[in-house]
Design an enzyme around this catalytic site. Structure first.
Site, PDB file in Angstrom:
ATOM      1  CE1 TYR A 281      -3.245   7.218  -2.796  1.00  0.00           C
ATOM      2  CE2 TYR A 281      -2.333   9.072  -4.027  1.00  0.00           C
ATOM      3  CZ  TYR A 281      -2.491   7.710  -3.858  1.00  0.00           C
ATOM      4  OH  TYR A 281      -1.891   6.839  -4.723  1.00  0.00           O
TER       5      TYR A 281
ATOM      6  CB  SER B  58     -12.310   5.609 -10.261  1.00  0.00           C
ATOM      7  OG  SER B  58     -11.281   5.218  -9.390  1.00  0.00           O
TER       8      SER B  58
ATOM      9  CB  SER C  71     -23.609   6.117 -16.288  1.00  0.00           C
ATOM     10  OG  SER C  71     -24.021   7.074 -15.338  1.00  0.00           O
TER      11      SER C  71
ATOM     12  CG  ASP D   2      -6.160   1.555  -7.860  1.00  0.00           C
ATOM     13  OD1 ASP D   2      -5.499   0.816  -7.093  1.00  0.00           O
ATOM     14  OD2 ASP D   2      -6.573   2.677  -7.528  1.00  0.00           O
TER      15      ASP D   2
ATOM     16  CG  LEU E  47     -13.695  -2.938  -3.064  1.00  0.00           C
ATOM     17  CD1 LEU E  47     -14.946  -3.802  -3.013  1.00  0.00           C
ATOM     18  CD2 LEU E  47     -12.470  -3.774  -2.667  1.00  0.00           C
ATOM     19  CB  SER E  48     -10.146   0.223  -8.014  1.00  0.00           C
ATOM     20  OG  SER E  48      -9.049   0.561  -7.250  1.00  0.00           O
TER      21      SER E  48
ATOM     22  CG  ASP F 199       0.591   2.818  -6.511  1.00  0.00           C
ATOM     23  OD1 ASP F 199       0.792   3.664  -5.608  1.00  0.00           O
ATOM     24  OD2 ASP F 199      -0.513   2.697  -7.099  1.00  0.00           O
TER      25      ASP F 199
ATOM     26  CD  GLU G 255      -3.041  -0.652   0.059  1.00  0.00           C
ATOM     27  OE1 GLU G 255      -3.107  -0.359  -1.159  1.00  0.00           O
ATOM     28  OE2 GLU G 255      -3.547  -1.667   0.534  1.00  0.00           O
TER      29      GLU G 255
HETATM   30  C1  GLA Z   1      -5.260   4.200  -4.223  1.00  0.00           C
HETATM   31  C2  GLA Z   1      -4.502   4.606  -5.468  1.00  0.00           C
HETATM   32  C3  GLA Z   1      -3.408   3.596  -5.799  1.00  0.00           C
HETATM   33  C4  GLA Z   1      -2.533   3.300  -4.590  1.00  0.00           C
HETATM   34  C5  GLA Z   1      -3.398   3.011  -3.376  1.00  0.00           C
HETATM   35  C6  GLA Z   1      -2.572   2.867  -2.123  1.00  0.00           C
HETATM   36  O1  GLA Z   1      -5.989   3.034  -4.468  1.00  0.00           O
HETATM   37  O2  GLA Z   1      -5.381   4.718  -6.562  1.00  0.00           O
HETATM   38  O3  GLA Z   1      -2.636   4.081  -6.885  1.00  0.00           O
HETATM   39  O4  GLA Z   1      -1.626   4.352  -4.350  1.00  0.00           O
HETATM   40  O5  GLA Z   1      -4.359   4.011  -3.141  1.00  0.00           O
HETATM   41  O6  GLA Z   1      -1.795   1.733  -2.186  1.00  0.00           O
END
Ligand code: GLA
Length: 386
Positions: free
Chosen positions: A228, A132, A69, A176, A129-130, A38, A35
């Protein structure tokens, strides 16, 4: 065809009174470990999950882009001639940002055709959970096909990341989109975020009778603001002060020197990244040599590091992790960017009901919003149709 795919096809037909050329889909992801490594050129170990975004798309005879959408009433319209990050806002910045970003990676936006797209998804929004990245990756593979760009999936991951960075304004890394594009069923993607070398490694959860339980705390988070970006800035400061291009270039042997040169907060941020990179390598090795039942302690250690050194956990995530462990999970950690979102708990299948009940009860006892708990499985990455 899945129910989701059917509703996307129907949505396209009713909004645009036409047939789509095809459907494409891309999954959300969960990060098993690695985490905030990246964007430090380090290692991550995420997998694509069995929750997907589906898009129906067709090219148009003109230069118009129309985006619709199931999660918004409006249909957003923009000409390709006006496609700049500054002109994008709201949810449509994700799909339209990808169209713009493809132009930065070789698509000739002066000559390509416009498109209509309809989007729906069963990736929960705001759970970490991404959702996006799932939209970005689905649109990226769709346009790669329809505009006949022939771009490699590693490049498409960078396209999605650029869209997120410039059109959405979140300074996120490459994890992600890579998981969403490169994932495979029952396996995780071991990614070197510097070289972008990716290795797909079987997880072996099913034969070990293990499940990965998601505990969505329903504490919402956004990576375009606040914490972040400040964590990323601390990492960059630490690397600069230690004279390296990125924190990837350091190991635990550098920690004594870091302790001499850095203030306490920066030291703790740096220590998280250095030790987390090592934990990813250890997890991959342990998984290969001993199987998934042996990785629990590494997940636990990752959580402690994020809680105490990187300081991106929240009380709800700590409660989820501690309760899940107490109820029989073999390892648990918050996952994703932090400040809310979800925890994961690697749990023997027979104990899923007990962990679910105890976590739910612990939240209720503290008067917290009820968390959402569900099991996910590692799934295939983005694809045409479903
Ligand atoms: C988010 C970001 C990723 C990564 C994580 C932390 O999901 O989109 O690129 O930095 O946080 O690991």
């Amino acid at each position: 065809m899945s129910a989701l795919a059917q509703s996307v096809r129907a949505g396209f037909e009713s909004r645009f009174a036409a047939q789509p050329a095809s459907l494409w889909s891309a999954p959300g992801r969960v990060n098993l470990i690695g985490e905030h490594t990246d964007y430090n050129d380090g290692f991550v170990f995420p997998f694509a999950i069995d929750r997907r975004t589906v898009v129906a798309m067709a090219l148009r005879p003109d230069r118009l882009l129309r985006v619709a959408s199931s999660f918004a009433e409006e249909t957003v319209e923009l000409s390709l001639d006006d496609l700049t990050p500054e002109n994008l806002a709201g949810w449509s910045a994700y799909p339209l940002g990808v169209a713009w970003a493809l132009g930065q990676f070789g698509a000739d936006l002066a000559v390509v055709a416009g498109f209509d797209v309809f989007i729906d998804s069963d990736v929960p929004i705001g759970a970490g959970l991404s959702s996006s990245a799932a939209i970005e990756s689905a649109v990226a593979v769709a346009l790669n096909d329809l505009w006949q760009l022939g771009l490699d999936r590693r490049v498409l991951a960078r396209v999605g990341q650029l869209a997120e960075n410039r059109a959405v304004g979140a300074p996120t890394g490459i994890m992600d989109q890579s998981a969403s594009l490169l994932g495979q069923a029952d396996a995780a993607v071991f990614l070197d975020c510097r070289s972008l070398d990716a290795e797909v490694i079987p997880l072996g959860f099913a034969p070990a009778d293990l499940e990965l339980l998601i505990i969505d705390t329903r504490v919402s988070h956004a990576h375009s603001t606040g914490g972040y970006a400040s964590r990323r800035a601390s990492c960059e400061l630490g690397a600069r002060m230690l004279g390296v291009a990125s924190l990837r270039d350091l190991t635990v042997n550098d920690l004594p020197r870091a302790a001499e040169l850095l203030d306490d907060e920066t030291l703790r941020r740096v220590r998280h990244v250095i030790t987390e990179n090592q934990r990813v390598l250890d997890t991959v090795r342990t998984l290969r040599e001993q199987g998934p039942t042996a990785i629990g302690a590494l997940l636990d250690a990752s959580h402690v590091s994020m809680r105490d050194d990187f300081e991106i956990s929240v009380p709800e995530l700590d409660l989820a992790v501690e309760t899940a462990r107490g109820a029989g999970a073999i390892g648990a950690r918050m996952t994703g960017g932090g400040f809310g979102g979800a925890a994961i708990a690697l749990t023997p299948r027979s104990l899923i009901p007990r962990v679910t009940a105890e976590v739910t009860a612990a939240f209720a006892a503290r008067g917290l919003t009820a968390p959402d708990l569900f099991v996910v499985h590692a799934a295939d990455g983005a694809s045409r149709a479903e």
